[in-house]
Scaffold this active site. Structure first.
Site, short mmCIF file in Angstrom:
data_model
loop_
_atom_site.label_atom_id
_atom_site.label_comp_id
_atom_site.label_asym_id
_atom_site.label_seq_id
_atom_site.Cartn_x
_atom_site.Cartn_y
_atom_site.Cartn_z
N PHE A 38 1.71 8.17 5.11
CA PHE A 38 3.03 8.50 5.64
C PHE A 38 4.14 7.82 4.88
O PHE A 38 5.31 8.00 5.21
CB PHE A 38 3.09 8.10 7.11
N LYS A 67 6.51 -0.89 7.26
CA LYS A 67 5.93 0.42 7.02
C LYS A 67 7.02 1.48 7.10
O LYS A 67 7.63 1.68 8.16
CB LYS A 67 4.86 0.68 8.09
N GLY A 95 0.63 4.38 1.91
CA GLY A 95 -0.09 5.07 2.98
C GLY A 95 0.18 6.55 2.95
O GLY A 95 0.97 7.04 2.13
N ALA A 139 0.84 -1.19 0.00
CA ALA A 139 0.00 0.00 0.00
C ALA A 139 0.87 1.24 0.00
O ALA A 139 2.04 1.20 0.37
CB ALA A 139 -0.88 0.00 1.24
N ASP A 158 -6.86 7.84 14.10
CA ASP A 158 -7.15 7.52 12.71
C ASP A 158 -7.96 6.22 12.63
O ASP A 158 -7.58 5.29 11.94
CB ASP A 158 -5.83 7.41 11.92
N PRO A 214 5.20 4.27 2.00
CA PRO A 214 4.82 2.97 1.47
C PRO A 214 4.88 1.86 2.52
O PRO A 214 5.60 1.97 3.51
CB PRO A 214 5.87 2.73 0.39
#
Ligand code: NAG
Ligand code: NAG
Ligand code: NAG
Ligand code: NAG
Ligand code: NAG
Ligand code: NAG
Ligand code: NAG
Length: 863
Positions: free
Chosen positions: A562, A579, A560, A558, A704, A564
């Site tokens: 902030f 992440k 994101g 993904a 979030d 990848p």
């Protein structure tokens, strides 16, 4: 036999009028008058027609004529004792009327010149103690404690030359301790505690009692210098707590003291001079309480020789700044109270040697650094409040907190998470704990709990929705079999490729669709990767490189907000999502590492665990357990496989590692088509949030909450991800994070900026996000951008809330789950979502309450 029964009835009738059964002016007559006047009925043990010497508590001389001993305790005798009753038992040596309700004594009682033992304690006797007490020249023990006597004590006590034990405690005697008492040289035990005695003791008081072993003057208003207490060479127990004694505690108390309670007085002087007399030896001492005085200097005790000490209280004195005293040698210590003793520096680790410790109070000092390991075997009370302690509470301590009587970490910076402790308890034990990162309790505590719940849920599922549940269970088994088991053979391949890359040197740069990021590391194998539970693996950045094929697009899960997210296998069989937090953080490497270490300790069955991390140049790389079964957003909205560029690190859900059997995409329809399963996801997610909000100090706000942050693990348990990350980012991003993702932003953050000060996220903003997820689970629709009938430019929340308000909520229910459970259940869930999405944060329930509400839904089913 028959005669006996007849006799009994005869007795009752004859004794109906008192005094009839005993000859007048005999001891039997006086005792029976006394007992019957005071309200005692004839009974088996006080059969007033039988000979009085056979009554319980009545003991006679050898001729069975005179009473020498009368013990009538706790018989409920009540009122004024009349003349011509016990006062006439002139041979009486022992009289114990304790524990009754006597209110006054007869005047003839003072003629009992033979008395050796008189116990009138625990009655309601009041008034002044008669000077006639001096008549009791043979008295050895007098106990008048726990009555309401008042006035001054008679000087005539000087006649009690045989007195060994005197207990006048818990009365209202005032004035001063009479000098006459100093004539009672035989005293072994003297208890005057809990009166209103004032003034000072007479000079030479102590020296008057060479045999005294026990002295309690506590809770009076007695003045006087310490010196008046000197000379009691036999003293083992000394208690003058709660008086107005002055002086310097220097060489004043003789005797082989074992228990010393000088607390709450005005003793002064340098502590190093404490020396409790010539006969005194530290090795006798069991109990010492010097708290709440005005002692100065530093705590210095010959503690190494206080081998038998169990209780040490030096709290609240005027010591100078001092380091924690050496105390590890006092192995039997059970109680240690150094509250408010001006301690500085660290808590020494030698405290862990105290294996009998039950109570530790070191509150209100200036202790800093972390809390060391303590011996937790017996610990029941711990107070470290008002210090400057920081860091995490040692796990061994966290584990025993639930079984402790009391603990207090308030006004420090220590951090902590545990789902084992009720939120209210937690709140009062962590008052004023400011910033800091939470840590978690022993993960094994949660595991046991989680599996119990799981079993329960399966049983419930079977009872109501058999067909669908079987599908769920079968699928669960399928995924357990295929999703969670990994072939170890894959390893060999990866590991060998890993070796090839070890010599690679950087900086390394990587491109994803929207981001370019650079890991500015010189030698890939010189930058460590921390894997919390497997520190011995010694992984490095080069292992991350090989796990993700050099962060290849092919392993990209993904993009994101902030940065990848990649997927890969690390050596050691760890399947991970990697992440990369591309956007700059204001934290130093050290701060970020500490933060990530803390996050790694937060464990809950409904949270995606942080497995490890790597600090590669500017980048902070968070490594998570890979969630086999994808995230809720993709599952619910049937999104295709592959990279979702709009969402934060969604995964390619249903691709199985072994594509040999081709069970692909089988689950996305099957799984989420029952309300039972969707309810389970809601409840698990709510539990995760409740844990973050109410099980941690300080509470963790997720910031979030959205469907794509909820993952399903290999046993199809929902797990919330990304908690605590917001803090790693710099201030610039704070706003963006606070606002959350489209469709999940609570109304309070959408107000025009001018009208309101900058909004800080609160637990209630998370509750809003959860409400949106609940609506998604119920309706199958996305929060924004879907088709909401009758709503132009609407969104999910507006649409559903509108329907609920019109009592038409059921129209919003996803057709896929229609009929899979009683409608009342879904209606209830709609109401919970309605509450959670209230405009005003204060109207939203807490996550703790939401968990309760969602659990209640399960029971609706059973009806
Ligand atoms: C003492 O008397 C009071 C009432 O005067 C009564 O309530 C109480 O139960 C009595 N206590 C005993 C031990 O008999
Ligand atoms: C007096 O009686 C009370 C209550 O029964 C008891 O606790 C206490 O020990 C007795 N006093 C003495 C000196 O024996
Ligand atoms: C005196 O009586 C009180 C109860 O009123 C008791 O707690 C205390 O132990 C007694 N003192 C002695 C020395 O027996
Ligand atoms: C001293 O006496 C007071 C009042 O009776 C009591 O509360 C305290 O526990 C006593 N101290 C010791 C060490 O026995
Ligand atoms: C420590 O001593 C102080 C002063 O006597 C007292 O207020 C406090 O309750 C004690 N702490 C514990 C845990 O007993
Ligand atoms: C508190 O502890 C920190 C280190 O842990 C230290 O830097 C700071 O000066 C301490 N503050 C006080 C008031 O003692
Ligand atoms: C902890 O200490 C604080 C500050 O003295 C106090 O307000 C709070 O009630 C205490 N909590 C517990 C559980 O003792």
């Amino acid at each position: 036999m028959g005669v006996g029964i007849l006799g009994f009835f005869l007795v009752v009738s004859v004794c109906f009028r008192p005094l009839v059964c005993q000859q007048p002016n005999t001891d039997g007559f006086f005792v029976s008058s006394f007992l019957q006047n005071m309200g005692l009925k004839s009974s088996k043990v006080h059969n007033f027609s039988a000979h009085f010497c056979s009554w319980q508590g009545v003991f006679c001389d050898s001729k069975e004529e005179r009473v020498v001993r009368l013990v009538a305790t706790g018989l409920g005798l009540s009122g004024v004792v009349s003349e011509n009753t016990i006062g006439k038992l002139t041979m009486l040596e022992i009289l114990d009327l304790s524990n009754n309700n006597l209110t006054a004594l007869p005047s003839d009682i003072w003629s009992l010149g033979s008395l050796k033992f008189l116990n009138l304690s625990f009655n309601h006797l009041s008034g002044v103690l008669s000077s006639n007490i001096g008549n009791f020249a043979k008295l050895e023990s007098l106990d008048l404690s726990h009555n309401n006597f008042s006035g001054s004590l008679p000087e005539a006590m000087s006649s009690l030359l045989s007195l060994q034990s005197l207990n006048l405690s818990r009365n209202g005697f005032d004035s001063k301790v009479p000098s006459g008492i100093m004539n009672c040289h035989s005293l072994v035990s003297l208890d005057l505690s809990g009166n209103k005695l004032g003034d000072s003791l007479h000079d030479g008081f102590g020296a008057a009692f060479p045999k005294l072993q026990f002295l309690n003057l506590a809770e009076n208003e007695i003045h006087g210098k310490d010196s008046v207490l000197s000379g009691m060479v036999s003293l083992t127990y000394l208690n003058v707590s709660g008086n107005l004694f002055k002086g310097s505690v220097v060489g004043v108390f003789g005797g082989p003291l074992e228990v010393v309670d000088l607390s709450r007085n005005q003793f002064q002087g340098h502590f190093s001079q404490v020396n409790l007399g010539s006969n005194f030896s530290w090795s006798n001492l069991v109990y010492i309480d010097l708290s709440e005085n005005q002692l100065s200097g530093e705590i210095f005790m010959e503690l190494n020789s206080a081998q038998n000490l169990k209780h040490l209280n030096l709290a609240y004195n005027r010591f100078s700044h001092q380091r924690f005293p050496h105390i590890g040698m006092v192995r039997d210590l059970e109680y240690l109270n150094l509250s408010s003793t001006n301690l500085i520096g660290e808590i020494p680790s030698e405290l862990s040697l105290l294996s009998s410790l039950k109570t530790l109070d070191i509150s209100r000092n200036h202790l800093s650094s972390h809390i060391p390991m303590l011996n937790t075997k017996k610990l029941k009370i711990l107070d470290v409040s008002y210090n400057n302690l920081s860091g995490e509470i040692p796990l061994s301590l966290v584990e025993i907190l639930p079984s402790m009587i009391r603990f207090n970490f308030s006004y420090n910076n220590v951090t902590f998470c545990s789902s084992q402790i009720p939120p209210a308890t937690l709140q009062s034990a962590f008052i004023g704990s400011s910033d800091g990162c939470p840590i978690a309790a022993n993960p094994s505590l949660f595991k046991g709990k989680a599996s119990k719940h799981r079993g329960l849920k399966l049983v419930l599922a079977l009872t109501f929705s058999l067909t669908f549940s079987i599908v769920v269970i079968l699928l669960a088994l399928l995924f357990l079999a295929f999703g969670c088991r990994r072939k170890p053979t894959k390893w060999a391949v990866k590991q060998s490729s890993c070796k090839e890359e070890q010599s690679m040197s950087g900086p390394f740069s990587f491109r994803t669709d929207s981001t370019t990021w650079v890991a500015d590391v010189k030698q890939a194998n010189s930058v460590p990767v921390v894997i919390f539970e497997k520190p011995l693996l010694n992984l490095t950045f080069s292992d991350l490189l090989s796990a993700t094929s050099n962060f290849d697009q092919g392993t990209l899960l993904a993009e994101g907000r902030f940065g990848p997210v990649y997927r890969g296998y690390l050596p050691g069989g760890i399947h991970v999502a990697v992440k990369v937090l591309v956007h700059g953080s204001t934290m130093t490497n050290q701060e970020a590492a500490r933060e990530l270490e803390y996050l790694g300790r937060i464990k809950h069955p409904n949270l995606v665990p942080l497995t490890g991390y790597c600090l590669a140049g500017e980048q902070r790389i968070a490594i998570y357990d890979y969630m086999e079964n994808g995230n809720l957003h993709n599952l619910l909205h049937d999104l295709p496989l592959g990279v979702q560029t709009t969402e934060d690190w969604s995964t390619d859900t249903w691709e199985l590692q072994d594509d040999s059997n081709g069970i692909q995409n089988v689950g996305s329809e099957g799984l989420l088509t029952t309300w039972v399963f969707r309810h389970k996801i809601a409840l698990g997610t709510a539990r995760a949030l409740a844990f973050l909000h109410h099980g941690c100090s300080p509470p963790i706000i997720h910031r979030d909450v959205k469907a794509s942050s909820v993952y399903l693990d290999c046993s199809l348990e929902p797990r919330l991800s990304d908690f605590g990350l917001a803090k790693i980012f710099g201030n610039g991003l704070e706003d963006e994070i606070a606002r959350g993702s489209p469709g999940y932003i609570p109304p309070e953050f959408l107000q025009p900026a001018e009208t309101s000060s900058p909004k800080t996220p609160t637990p209630k903003s998370d509750v809003y996000g959860f409400g949106v997820i609940l609506f998604e689970l119920l309706t199958g629709k996305k929060p924004v951008g879907d088709d909401y009938p009758e709503e132009k430019d609407g969104n999910l929340v507006i649409w559903v809330r509108g329907l609920v308000r019109k009592n038409q909520g059921l129209r919003a229910i996803d057709p896929k789950i229609h009929g899979t459970a009683p409608e009342t259940q879904m209606e209830e869930a709609l109401k919970i979502g309605y509450l959670c999405t209230a405009d005003s944060p204060s109207k939203r329930p807490s996550m703790q309450q939401v968990v309760g509400l969602l659990k209640d839904i399960e029971s609706i089913t059973k009806q």
